[in-house]
Design an enzyme around this catalytic site. Sequence first.
Site, mmCIF file in Angstrom:
data_model
loop_
_atom_site.group_PDB
_atom_site.id
_atom_site.type_symbol
_atom_site.label_atom_id
_atom_site.label_comp_id
_atom_site.label_asym_id
_atom_site.label_seq_id
_atom_site.Cartn_x
_atom_site.Cartn_y
_atom_site.Cartn_z
ATOM 1 N N THR A 172 -6.976 -6.240 -0.999
ATOM 2 C CA THR A 172 -5.881 -6.011 -1.934
ATOM 3 C C THR A 172 -4.829 -7.028 -1.586
ATOM 4 O OG1 THR A 172 -6.353 -3.683 -1.999
ATOM 5 C CG2 THR A 172 -4.269 -4.337 -2.881
ATOM 6 N N THR A 176 1.138 10.135 -4.507
ATOM 7 C CA THR A 176 2.025 11.291 -4.571
ATOM 8 C C THR A 176 3.149 11.200 -3.558
ATOM 9 O OG1 THR A 176 0.555 12.479 -3.053
ATOM 10 C CG2 THR A 176 0.210 12.805 -5.411
ATOM 11 N N THR A 225 3.523 -3.796 -1.285
ATOM 12 C CA THR A 225 3.262 -2.390 -1.630
ATOM 13 C C THR A 225 3.395 -1.565 -0.353
ATOM 14 O OG1 THR A 225 0.875 -2.832 -1.464
ATOM 15 C CG2 THR A 225 1.850 -2.837 -3.676
ATOM 16 N N LYS A 272 0.784 -10.769 0.041
ATOM 17 C CA LYS A 272 0.920 -9.352 0.332
ATOM 18 C C LYS A 272 -0.480 -8.827 0.606
ATOM 19 C CE LYS A 272 0.148 -6.110 -1.839
ATOM 20 N NZ LYS A 272 -1.044 -5.167 -1.926
ATOM 21 N N GLU A 296 -2.751 -1.038 7.090
ATOM 22 C CA GLU A 296 -2.069 0.246 6.950
ATOM 23 C C GLU A 296 -2.237 1.100 8.204
ATOM 24 O OE1 GLU A 296 -2.260 0.619 2.091
ATOM 25 O OE2 GLU A 296 -3.851 1.513 3.301
ATOM 26 N N ASN A 317 -2.974 6.796 3.001
ATOM 27 C CA ASN A 317 -3.897 6.787 1.864
ATOM 28 C C ASN A 317 -4.216 8.175 1.328
ATOM 29 O OD1 ASN A 317 -4.887 3.887 1.308
ATOM 30 N ND2 ASN A 317 -4.778 4.021 3.530
#
Length: 385
Positions: A176, A385, A143, A165, A255, A380
């Site tokens: 996650t 969007t 992702t 992942k 991230e 995040n």
Amino acid sequence: MTFRSICAVKGVKTYGMKEGKFGLAIIRATGTAAGVFTQNLVKAAPIELMRNQIKKGTMEAVIANSGCANAYTGKRGYGDAVKMTGFAGSALGLDPEEVGVASTGVIGRYLDLPLIQRQCMEVAKKIDQTPDTEKRAAEAIMTTDTFPKHALVQKESFCIGGIAKGSGMIAPNMGTMLSFMYTDVEIDAKTLSVSLKRATRRTFNRVVVDGDMSTNDIALCTATGESGRVKPAEFSQALEECCRSLAQQIAADGEGATKLIEVTVKGAQKEESAARVARTIIESPLVKTAVYGEDPNWGRVVAAAGRAGIEFDPNAVSLWISDGNQQYPLVKSGEIIADLKRAKEAMHGKKVIFILDLATGKEEATAWGCDLTERYVEINGRYTT
């Protein structure tokens, strides 16, 4: 090309594809199986399904999609997870109850079943045992990951391979994270489950990126049995090594991350006590930001340890910082001996290590995480969007 993970294992074939944010992978392997799942109260539909299916202790395939988590989707979501196993079962000629399922992506949205069915049919036609197919499978489940995660532990008589992942919503009790591991060892489901739970507790459960716990965490291990039996202790050690490699890659790929943080706490009375202190330090935003800024503000490490809920004498601890090559003392038995210039130099690289000795016992544990950067907020703040 050489094998990097699951296709090095006898009896494993795979393939995957990615279309924008939406990917799908299928892994085909028959054998005994075990799984570990998220401890979040809000569990995604595929997790609820897999908690039942894994009880049989066998599996013949796994189908996993990325882009939609199929979480907080109620009865419809559960039915969609069942349909995913049906798609794979039909494409591979298998009983759907022998097919595992996993999902990752945005929470609170329903699966695009026509897309998944089409991708499933395309992927099923191309599954094979090659370096390219394992690469495509690992990429398909990504992702916000910036690179696919592979691990391979090869021993004289057997091997263990895994793909995973994970990048955000990473906290203890898994993150996650989707992880699929395979071995050619012959092992019963109960013993496999014990080994997997132990390995997970010591690796995946000690990774913290942001402190959020996902709804979709899953770690599956299937044993094809094609290389025969080995000593249980030897297998458990190899499985933990495989999980550790994947866990460290997940931490490094947090991230927005620029640095991997490793914290080893030793001198504890219990291993779990050491792990608790290490996780508390790893998840501290103040520690994370100091590492990002290469600021040798080591007092934040000691302060975080003090709120972990584990008893120790702050005036007896010792602390070191390292870049993996050179190690510099900061505190010795409560006495400050830090050379801040050298400490800062140790923070210039891609990996920053802290070693904390509580001086209360002989047990130790290690946890992994990453620094906290502006990029994490950017990713995040606009995730859907």
